[in-house]
Enzyme design. Structure first.
Site, short mmCIF file in Angstrom:
data_model
loop_
_atom_site.label_atom_id
_atom_site.label_comp_id
_atom_site.label_asym_id
_atom_site.label_seq_id
_atom_site.Cartn_x
_atom_site.Cartn_y
_atom_site.Cartn_z
N ASP A 67 103.47 -89.09 42.64
CA ASP A 67 103.53 -89.81 43.91
C ASP A 67 103.75 -91.30 43.71
OD1 ASP A 67 100.89 -89.45 42.82
OD2 ASP A 67 100.03 -90.37 44.60
N HIS A 142 91.42 -94.52 35.43
CA HIS A 142 92.02 -93.34 36.05
C HIS A 142 92.14 -92.24 34.99
CE1 HIS A 142 93.85 -91.27 39.29
NE2 HIS A 142 95.08 -91.29 38.83
N HIS A 268 97.44 -95.22 50.44
CA HIS A 268 97.30 -94.10 49.51
C HIS A 268 96.30 -93.09 50.04
CE1 HIS A 268 96.29 -91.93 45.73
NE2 HIS A 268 97.50 -92.31 45.31
#
Length: 310
Positions: A67, A142, A268
């Site tokens: 994405d 992340h 997001h």
């Protein structure tokens, strides 16, 4: 006339929806055009927003989840097709260099040497930039290598006409004073810039996507005039946010408040949320302590940078 605005090309997270395209953000900053995380469909969104390939001077990829990068092949091919001749610097995590290479050459096209790759390593990295806009990156927390970005205009000066006139500084001498820091007045006296101007803080824009709460996110956002940050979930889904390394709206608001950001753009969003739920995100970010203006981004929004701080 210079333009400083954020053009929102997409606001969804992993799954696009009928109302939200994959990620995509274009920052107009005077003569700079910075494209951040071109997700799937970015080329079409650029057309809808009136952004051309020639407007792009820099591409910033935070990480290589789809994405955030699946629109890169189309953007690069458009840069080639439209004959862009100026350099387009493209920063991305070096650990994902194999993904960049695959996306860069995802299909057959007449290639271009305008694209200048900038693989990033380490906890902090400088991405170069121009004298009037410096770009830096910090590693975020992340599931794969991921960087946030900070774009900073150097501090400058605001010339004060009354003080210039009082010292007899006019015309080209005023420009030389700003450039050199001093000039000789008509009466022969040396005049320093600080006598005729006041300091002006340079503007800062920060992009923080796909991260658990971490010190690097706050450092990127420190004093930012505009902080563009993920708010994938509301507070009720805090467990999901923790499991996948994302932020909730309250966590985004808390980071903005702790960092002293001036204005906040939330984006997001998980596909589970409809655009009508936007007030909920803003309310949760504000409840976490952020008192500045909050924009819950929608596709094709344009967000003007706040006035410069004095």
């Amino acid at each position: 006339m210079s333009v400083r605005e954020l053009v929102v090309l997409g606001t969804s997270s992993a799954v696009p929806t009928p109302r939200r395209n994959h990620n995509g953000y274009f920052l107009r900053f005077d003569g700079h055009g910075v494209l951040v995380d071109p997700g799937e469909g970015t080329q079409l969104q650029m057309r809808r927003a009136g952004v051309s390939a020639h407007d792009i001077t820099r591409i910033l990829i935070t990480h290589f989840h789809g994405d955030h990068c699946l629109g890169l092949p189309g953007v690069i091919q458009r840069i080639a097709r439209d004959g862009v001749t100026h350099p387009v610097y493209c920063a991305y995590p070096a650990q994902g260099a194999h993904y960049f290479d695959r996306l860069r050459h995802a299909s057959a096209f007449g290639d271009t040497d305008a694209i200048r790759p900038q693989p990033l390593c380490g906890e902090a990295a400088a991405c170069g930039g121009d004298a009037d806009l410096q770009v830096s990156a910090r590693a975020l927390d992340h599931s794969i290598a991921c960087y946030g970005y900070r774009l900073a205009e150097p501090d400058g000066w605001t010339m004060l006409p009354d003080l210039l006139a009082r010292r007899g500084i006019t015309g080209p001498d005023a420009g030389r004073l700003k450039t050199r820091g001093h000039v000789t007045a008509p009466d022969g006296r040396r005049v320093e810039l600080a006598e005729c101007a006041r300091p002006r803080r340079g503007q800062v824009v920060a992009f923080v996507f796909d991260t658990a709460p971490c010190a690097a996110a706050e450092e990127l956002a420190r004093g930012a005039d505009l902080l563009v940050i993920e708010a994938t979930y509301t507070a009720s889904e805090a467990a999901l946010a923790a499991a996948y390394g994302h932020l909730t709206a309250p966590q985004a608001g808390a980071i903005a408040a702790a960092a002293g950001a001036k204005a906040l753009v939330l984006t997001h969003f998980s596909e589970r949320y409809e655009p009508a739920e936007a007030p909920r995100f803003a309310a949760e970010a504000a409840a976490a302590g952020f008192t500045g203006p909050i924009t819950v981004a929608a596709d094709l929004d344009r967000v003007t940078l706040p006035p410069r701080r004095r």
